[in-house]
Design a protein around this motif. Structure first.
Motif, mmCIF file in Angstrom:
data_model
loop_
_atom_site.group_PDB
_atom_site.id
_atom_site.type_symbol
_atom_site.label_atom_id
_atom_site.label_comp_id
_atom_site.label_asym_id
_atom_site.label_seq_id
_atom_site.Cartn_x
_atom_site.Cartn_y
_atom_site.Cartn_z
ATOM 1 N N THR A 1 -2.307 6.469 -11.749
ATOM 2 C CA THR A 1 -1.097 6.004 -11.281
ATOM 3 C C THR A 1 -0.949 4.485 -11.783
ATOM 4 O OG1 THR A 1 -1.200 7.165 -9.479
ATOM 5 C CG2 THR A 1 0.585 5.917 -9.484
ATOM 6 N N CYS A 2 0.070 4.212 -12.661
ATOM 7 C CA CYS A 2 0.370 2.787 -13.059
ATOM 8 C C CYS A 2 1.686 2.118 -12.118
ATOM 9 C CB CYS A 2 0.801 2.812 -14.328
ATOM 10 S SG CYS A 2 -0.698 3.207 -15.369
ATOM 11 N N ILE A 3 1.492 0.822 -11.543
ATOM 12 C CA ILE A 3 2.638 0.587 -10.943
ATOM 13 C C ILE A 3 3.066 -0.548 -11.536
ATOM 14 C CG2 ILE A 3 3.146 -0.503 -8.635
ATOM 15 C CD1 ILE A 3 0.824 1.064 -7.418
ATOM 16 N N GLY A 22 -1.324 8.727 -17.255
ATOM 17 C CA GLY A 22 -0.826 8.983 -15.939
ATOM 18 C C GLY A 22 0.560 8.665 -15.426
ATOM 19 N N GLN A 23 0.833 8.823 -14.064
ATOM 20 C CA GLN A 23 1.995 8.567 -13.694
ATOM 21 C C GLN A 23 2.567 7.300 -13.497
ATOM 22 O OE1 GLN A 23 3.228 9.627 -9.591
ATOM 23 N NE2 GLN A 23 1.102 9.122 -8.925
ATOM 24 N N LEU A 24 3.599 7.020 -13.440
ATOM 25 C CA LEU A 24 4.271 5.582 -13.452
ATOM 26 C C LEU A 24 5.214 5.466 -12.113
ATOM 27 C CD1 LEU A 24 4.660 2.539 -14.809
ATOM 28 C CD2 LEU A 24 6.623 3.705 -15.829
ATOM 29 N N ILE A 25 4.801 4.220 -11.563
ATOM 30 C CA ILE A 25 5.635 4.156 -10.419
ATOM 31 C C ILE A 25 6.266 2.614 -10.562
ATOM 32 C CG2 ILE A 25 5.821 3.608 -7.918
ATOM 33 C CD1 ILE A 25 3.523 5.435 -7.276
ATOM 34 N N LYS A 26 7.750 2.628 -10.654
ATOM 35 C CA LYS A 26 8.430 1.298 -10.850
ATOM 36 C C LYS A 26 8.851 0.965 -9.412
ATOM 37 C CE LYS A 26 9.258 1.121 -15.500
ATOM 38 N NZ LYS A 26 10.051 0.504 -16.569
ATOM 39 N N LEU A 27 8.245 -0.367 -9.016
ATOM 40 C CA LEU A 27 8.805 -0.769 -7.729
ATOM 41 C C LEU A 27 10.084 -1.942 -8.159
ATOM 42 C CD1 LEU A 27 5.682 -1.907 -6.099
ATOM 43 C CD2 LEU A 27 7.019 -0.044 -5.502
#
Lengths: 191, 278
Positions: A31-33, A186-191
């Motif tokens: 998971t990339c943030i 992998g999946q990406l989460i943007k904060l």
């Protein structure tokens, strides 16, 4: 088992970092943030690492999970050699040849391996910190901007090695660089 | 490159120890110069009872050193003062470790340590003389003088351990022994060494002062007291020189011992310290 964060609330004095924030990290995935500075990327990693408690909300994770981490800073023991720094965090004995092989993969020679880290360059220290996290036994690997001090060529080499070594592992990567996300996948989460 | 507006640089090169970061060194010429000044002053005054010459002091010291009682006095004081110091190191380090771990212990110990630091050594000597035999007075006084220094320094060392490394140890679940040997010990060691340096000087000063007041039979303090009573000033100087020499030798030997222990600990504790070749 995945890590599930549900409606978490986290604040430092009057600064609210997370409010009703939820996310999950599936086991065996990367998971990339990403997000601009001050959005709580490092705080999230620190919560996952067990270095911070949430003020409210729920975090479901296996407490016996072994964690490994590359911090924003190298956080190496200055008087120890690269090898000793790596072995320090290993629960089981690791063969010297395995460490040397890993070091060679990221362009660190045996001379550097036996050198005290205090006399190493920033890039060399960074690679030692990354190798330490990769060689330690872990169930969850946390990477906080791990490749930031590396030159372009070395960075690509280290990212490929990291990806190869973390196949099937749960990895959370915090970065500002979209290319690093692409390479790690992998999946990406943007904060 | 353009020239600076003034011909000469504003700041001249400094050789002051503080500015260069180098330790002040003891030079033979400086020692000889001071001995010459002493000799000159002694000749000028012309009364050995007021200021004996360095030569007279050394001659007297050689005479004293030929007597067995000289060595027994040195041994008597050395044994007790060293014991007091060793006790203070042990208790100080243990208390500092407990205080760093449990805040309540630190709170509990703080008033006592402040009180010991602030109380004049003479008050302690008189008090302890009432409670214990004068033979062991220097043990207790040396202990009391060194304890707060050791405790405070080591506690500060532990408290100032790099939080980032402590967090690293937490994330990687490092065993306690590895945390102590690789994180706390290297960072607390400079504080401990500094406390030892200060403590070693202080334990001799306070220990001998205690002996001069308590006059335990067979001690250096008793000899100093007798020299004062009989106005044997060369004896007084010779005994003082003995104290200085013994304390320097003791300090050097202890610091050497400490360095050896540190090297052994670092080598023994470093997993994978053995160089690996391809």
């Amino acid at each position: 088992m995945a890590i599930i964060l549900t409606n978490i609330y986290k604040a430092y004095d009057s600064t609210v970092v997370f409010e009703d924030f939820s996310c999950h990290f599936d086991e065996g995935t990367v998971t990339c943030i990403m997000g601009t500075s001050g959005r709580g990327k490092t705080t999230l990693l620190r919560i996952l690492a067990g270095l911070e408690n949430v003020d409210d909300g729920k975090m479901v994770a296996n407490e016996n999970w072994r964690r490994s981490m590359v911090f924003q800073e190298d956080r190496l023991c200055e008087s120890l050699s690269a090898i000793a720094n790596i072995r320090l965090v290993c629960r089981k004995p690791v063969a010297g040849s395995d460490i040397l092989e890993a070091m060679a993969a990221v362009d660190l020679d045996s001379l550097t391996a036996n050198q005290a880290v205090r006399s190493m360059s920033g890039g060399q220290r960074r690679r030692v910190a990354i190798l330490r996290a990769l060689i330690a036994e872990y169930d969850l690997l946390l990477l906080d901007e791990p490749f930031k001090e590396l030159d372009v060529e070395t960075k690509e080499k280290v990212i490929h090695y990291t990806k190869e070594m973390t196949q099937g592992k749960t990895v959370v990567l915090v970065t500002h660089d979209e290319k690093e996300c692409e390479l790690m996948g992998g999946q990406l989460i943007k904060l | 490159m353009s020239k600076p507006p003034f011909g000469k640089p504003f700041l001249r090169k400094t050789t002051h120890p503080k500015a260069t970061g180098r330790k002040p060194t003891l030079r033979l010429w400086a020692v000889l110069a001071w001995l010459l000044i002493w000799q000159g002053l002694s000749l000028y005054i012309g009364h050995e009872i007021l200021l004996p010459s360095p030569l007279a002091v050394i001659v007297r010291l050689i005479e004293l050193a030929k007597e067995p009682v000289f060595w027994s006095a040195v041994w008597f004081s050395l044994l007790r003062i060293a014991s007091g110091f060793a006790l203070a190191v042990t208790v100080g380090v243990l208390l500092a470790a407990f205080a760093a771990r449990w805040r309540r212990i630190e709170e509990f110990l703080t008033p006592v340590m402040l009180l010991i630091k602030a109380t004049p050594v003479a008050s302690f000597i008189i008090l302890v003389l009432i409670w214990v035999n004068s033979a062991n007075l220097s043990v207790i006084i040396s202990f009391l003088m060194v304890l707060p220094i050791m405790y405070t320094n080591v506690r500060d060392g532990i408290a100032n351990t790099d939080i980032k490394l402590i967090e690293m140890a937490q994330v990687f679940s490092l065993p306690k022994l590895r945390r102590v040997s690789h994180i706390y010990l290297p960072q607390t060691l400079p504080y401990f060494q500094s406390a030892c340096m200060v403590g070693l000087g202080l334990c001799w000063k306070s220990g001998i002062a205690a002996e001069v007041i308590g006059i335990p039979t067979g001690s250096i303090g008793e000899r100093l007291y007798l020299a004062k009573i009989y106005l044997a000033i060369p004896d007084l100087f010779a005994w003082t020189l003995t104290i200085v020499l013994v304390s320097i030798v003791f300090e050097r030997l202890f610091m050497l011992f400490l360095r050896t222990i540190v090297i052994k600990l670092e080598r023994g504790g470093e997993r994978g310290s053995k160089p690996i070749e391809e």
